[in-house]
Design a protein around this motif. Sequence first.
Motif, PDB file in Angstrom:
ATOM      1  N   ARG A   5       0.857  -1.174   0.000  1.00  0.00           N
ATOM      2  CA  ARG A   5       0.000   0.000   0.000  1.00  0.00           C
ATOM      3  C   ARG A   5       0.895   1.226   0.000  1.00  0.00           C
ATOM      4  O   ARG A   5       1.806   1.317   0.794  1.00  0.00           O
ATOM      5  N   THR A   6       0.628   2.128  -0.882  1.00  0.00           N
ATOM      6  CA  THR A   6       1.354   3.389  -0.910  1.00  0.00           C
ATOM      7  C   THR A   6       0.414   4.438  -0.352  1.00  0.00           C
ATOM      8  O   THR A   6      -0.539   4.813  -1.009  1.00  0.00           O
ATOM      9  N   THR A   7       0.658   4.873   0.862  1.00  0.00           N
ATOM     10  CA  THR A   7      -0.212   5.875   1.463  1.00  0.00           C
ATOM     11  C   THR A   7       0.604   7.060   1.933  1.00  0.00           C
ATOM     12  O   THR A   7       1.742   6.912   2.348  1.00  0.00           O
ATOM     13  N   ALA A   8       0.005   8.223   1.845  1.00  0.00           N
ATOM     14  CA  ALA A   8       0.644   9.443   2.297  1.00  0.00           C
ATOM     15  C   ALA A   8      -0.269  10.124   3.300  1.00  0.00           C
ATOM     16  O   ALA A   8      -1.482  10.127   3.143  1.00  0.00           O
ATOM     17  N   SER A   9       0.329  10.657   4.335  1.00  0.00           N
ATOM     18  CA  SER A   9      -0.424  11.452   5.291  1.00  0.00           C
ATOM     19  C   SER A   9      -0.445  12.892   4.807  1.00  0.00           C
ATOM     20  O   SER A   9       0.302  13.274   3.917  1.00  0.00           O
ATOM     21  N   ARG A  10      -1.292  13.678   5.422  1.00  0.00           N
ATOM     22  CA  ARG A  10      -1.377  15.093   5.074  1.00  0.00           C
ATOM     23  C   ARG A  10       0.006  15.740   5.173  1.00  0.00           C
ATOM     24  O   ARG A  10       0.704  15.569   6.151  1.00  0.00           O
ATOM     25  N   GLY A  11       0.395  16.438   4.141  1.00  0.00           N
ATOM     26  CA  GLY A  11       1.684  17.128   4.145  1.00  0.00           C
ATOM     27  C   GLY A  11       2.872  16.241   3.827  1.00  0.00           C
ATOM     28  O   GLY A  11       4.006  16.622   4.077  1.00  0.00           O
ATOM     29  N   GLU A  12       2.622  15.045   3.276  1.00  0.00           N
ATOM     30  CA  GLU A  12       3.706  14.124   2.942  1.00  0.00           C
ATOM     31  C   GLU A  12       3.525  13.559   1.538  1.00  0.00           C
ATOM     32  O   GLU A  12       2.406  13.430   1.060  1.00  0.00           O
ATOM     33  N   LEU A  13       4.647  13.236   0.928  1.00  0.00           N
ATOM     34  CA  LEU A  13       4.630  12.393  -0.266  1.00  0.00           C
ATOM     35  C   LEU A  13       5.043  11.009   0.201  1.00  0.00           C
ATOM     36  O   LEU A  13       5.902  10.866   1.072  1.00  0.00           O
ATOM     37  N   ALA A  14       4.426   9.983  -0.365  1.00  0.00           N
ATOM     38  CA  ALA A  14       4.795   8.608  -0.044  1.00  0.00           C
ATOM     39  C   ALA A  14       5.457   7.989  -1.260  1.00  0.00           C
ATOM     40  O   ALA A  14       4.956   8.107  -2.375  1.00  0.00           O
ATOM     41  N   LEU A  15       6.593   7.339  -1.050  1.00  0.00           N
ATOM     42  CA  LEU A  15       7.314   6.673  -2.125  1.00  0.00           C
ATOM     43  C   LEU A  15       7.356   5.188  -1.825  1.00  0.00           C
ATOM     44  O   LEU A  15       7.688   4.791  -0.705  1.00  0.00           O
ATOM     45  N   ALA A  16       6.997   4.386  -2.796  1.00  0.00           N
ATOM     46  CA  ALA A  16       7.061   2.929  -2.670  1.00  0.00           C
ATOM     47  C   ALA A  16       7.867   2.381  -3.832  1.00  0.00           C
ATOM     48  O   ALA A  16       7.811   2.914  -4.938  1.00  0.00           O
ATOM     49  N   VAL A  17       8.622   1.338  -3.566  1.00  0.00           N
ATOM     50  CA  VAL A  17       9.414   0.686  -4.596  1.00  0.00           C
ATOM     51  C   VAL A  17       8.752  -0.642  -4.924  1.00  0.00           C
ATOM     52  O   VAL A  17       8.379  -1.401  -4.031  1.00  0.00           O
ATOM     53  N   HIS A  18       8.603  -0.916  -6.208  1.00  0.00           N
ATOM     54  CA  HIS A  18       7.988  -2.155  -6.675  1.00  0.00           C
ATOM     55  C   HIS A  18       8.988  -2.881  -7.558  1.00  0.00           C
ATOM     56  O   HIS A  18       9.697  -2.258  -8.337  1.00  0.00           O
ATOM     57  N   GLY A  19       9.021  -4.177  -7.451  1.00  0.00           N
ATOM     58  CA  GLY A  19       9.916  -4.989  -8.264  1.00  0.00           C
ATOM     59  C   GLY A  19      10.668  -5.957  -7.382  1.00  0.00           C
ATOM     60  O   GLY A  19      10.331  -6.175  -6.220  1.00  0.00           O
ATOM     61  N   THR A  20      11.722  -6.544  -7.941  1.00  0.00           N
ATOM     62  CA  THR A  20      12.494  -7.522  -7.188  1.00  0.00           C
ATOM     63  C   THR A  20      13.246  -6.848  -6.048  1.00  0.00           C
ATOM     64  O   THR A  20      13.763  -5.741  -6.206  1.00  0.00           O
ATOM     65  N   GLU A  21      13.246  -7.512  -4.900  1.00  0.00           N
ATOM     66  CA  GLU A  21      13.939  -7.017  -3.703  1.00  0.00           C
ATOM     67  C   GLU A  21      13.530  -5.585  -3.369  1.00  0.00           C
ATOM     68  O   GLU A  21      14.360  -4.715  -3.094  1.00  0.00           O
ATOM     69  N   ALA A  22      12.225  -5.338  -3.392  1.00  0.00           N
ATOM     70  CA  ALA A  22      11.689  -3.988  -3.192  1.00  0.00           C
ATOM     71  C   ALA A  22      12.117  -3.382  -1.861  1.00  0.00           C
ATOM     72  O   ALA A  22      12.479  -2.207  -1.800  1.00  0.00           O
ATOM     73  N   GLU A  23      12.087  -4.161  -0.790  1.00  0.00           N
ATOM     74  CA  GLU A  23      12.453  -3.610   0.518  1.00  0.00           C
ATOM     75  C   GLU A  23      13.910  -3.163   0.545  1.00  0.00           C
ATOM     76  O   GLU A  23      14.229  -2.088   1.055  1.00  0.00           O
ATOM     77  N   GLN A  24      14.791  -3.954  -0.032  1.00  0.00           N
ATOM     78  CA  GLN A  24      16.203  -3.582  -0.094  1.00  0.00           C
ATOM     79  C   GLN A  24      16.388  -2.294  -0.899  1.00  0.00           C
ATOM     80  O   GLN A  24      17.121  -1.395  -0.498  1.00  0.00           O
ATOM     81  N   HIS A  25      15.696  -2.192  -2.029  1.00  0.00           N
ATOM     82  CA  HIS A  25      15.810  -0.991  -2.856  1.00  0.00           C
ATOM     83  C   HIS A  25      15.200   0.221  -2.147  1.00  0.00           C
ATOM     84  O   HIS A  25      15.694   1.347  -2.301  1.00  0.00           O
ATOM     85  N   LEU A  26      14.146   0.016  -1.364  1.00  0.00           N
ATOM     86  CA  LEU A  26      13.553   1.116  -0.604  1.00  0.00           C
ATOM     87  C   LEU A  26      14.558   1.653   0.410  1.00  0.00           C
ATOM     88  O   LEU A  26      14.706   2.867   0.573  1.00  0.00           O
ATOM     89  N   ARG A  27      15.277   0.761   1.066  1.00  0.00           N
ATOM     90  CA  ARG A  27      16.330   1.195   2.013  1.00  0.00           C
ATOM     91  C   ARG A  27      17.439   1.960   1.288  1.00  0.00           C
ATOM     92  O   ARG A  27      17.943   2.967   1.780  1.00  0.00           O
ATOM     93  N   LEU A  28      17.826   1.469   0.110  1.00  0.00           N
ATOM     94  CA  LEU A  28      18.860   2.151  -0.675  1.00  0.00           C
ATOM     95  C   LEU A  28      18.385   3.536  -1.111  1.00  0.00           C
ATOM     96  O   LEU A  28      19.164   4.504  -1.094  1.00  0.00           O
ATOM     97  N   LEU A  29      17.122   3.640  -1.512  1.00  0.00           N
ATOM     98  CA  LEU A  29      16.566   4.941  -1.890  1.00  0.00           C
ATOM     99  C   LEU A  29      16.568   5.886  -0.690  1.00  0.00           C
ATOM    100  O   LEU A  29      16.929   7.058  -0.821  1.00  0.00           O
TER     101      LEU A  29
END
Length: 128
Positions: A5-29
């Motif tokens: 789920r890609t959700t953003a709270s008020r006053g925020e942008l939410a970024l999600a990574v999709h694809g192989t090893e998404a969690e690892q790439h999210l940490r790298l981002l």
Amino acid sequence: MPEQRTTASRGELALAVHGTEAEQHLRLLYDWLTLEDDLRGRLRLRSRPVAEGEMGGVLDVLTVALGAGGTGALIARSVSTWLSQRRADITVTVKAPDGREVSIDVKRSQDPLAIIREVERLAAPPQE
């Protein structure tokens, strides 16, 4: 595996990574974006709730608190540069608090000006 789920709270942008090893790439981002002086202290990694049978939560969203003008352009430029250095087939989805979103993949990152315009539009308040 539960759907991301890609959700953003008020006053925020939410970024999600999709694809192989998404969690690892999210940490790298996240690590990449912390190098931007103007984003320090505005970034947060969030985990989705623990699902039945899981040992712990899975990181699924990186949120960026919106501030003064230019945040959208900075995010877009940084994400485009970061994606252009990836070899994996991944996509970053940026979602505004009102639900508007844009997805940026490795191929589209080659046109950073178009992406900057799209993410700036997301960072701006919606027009009624």
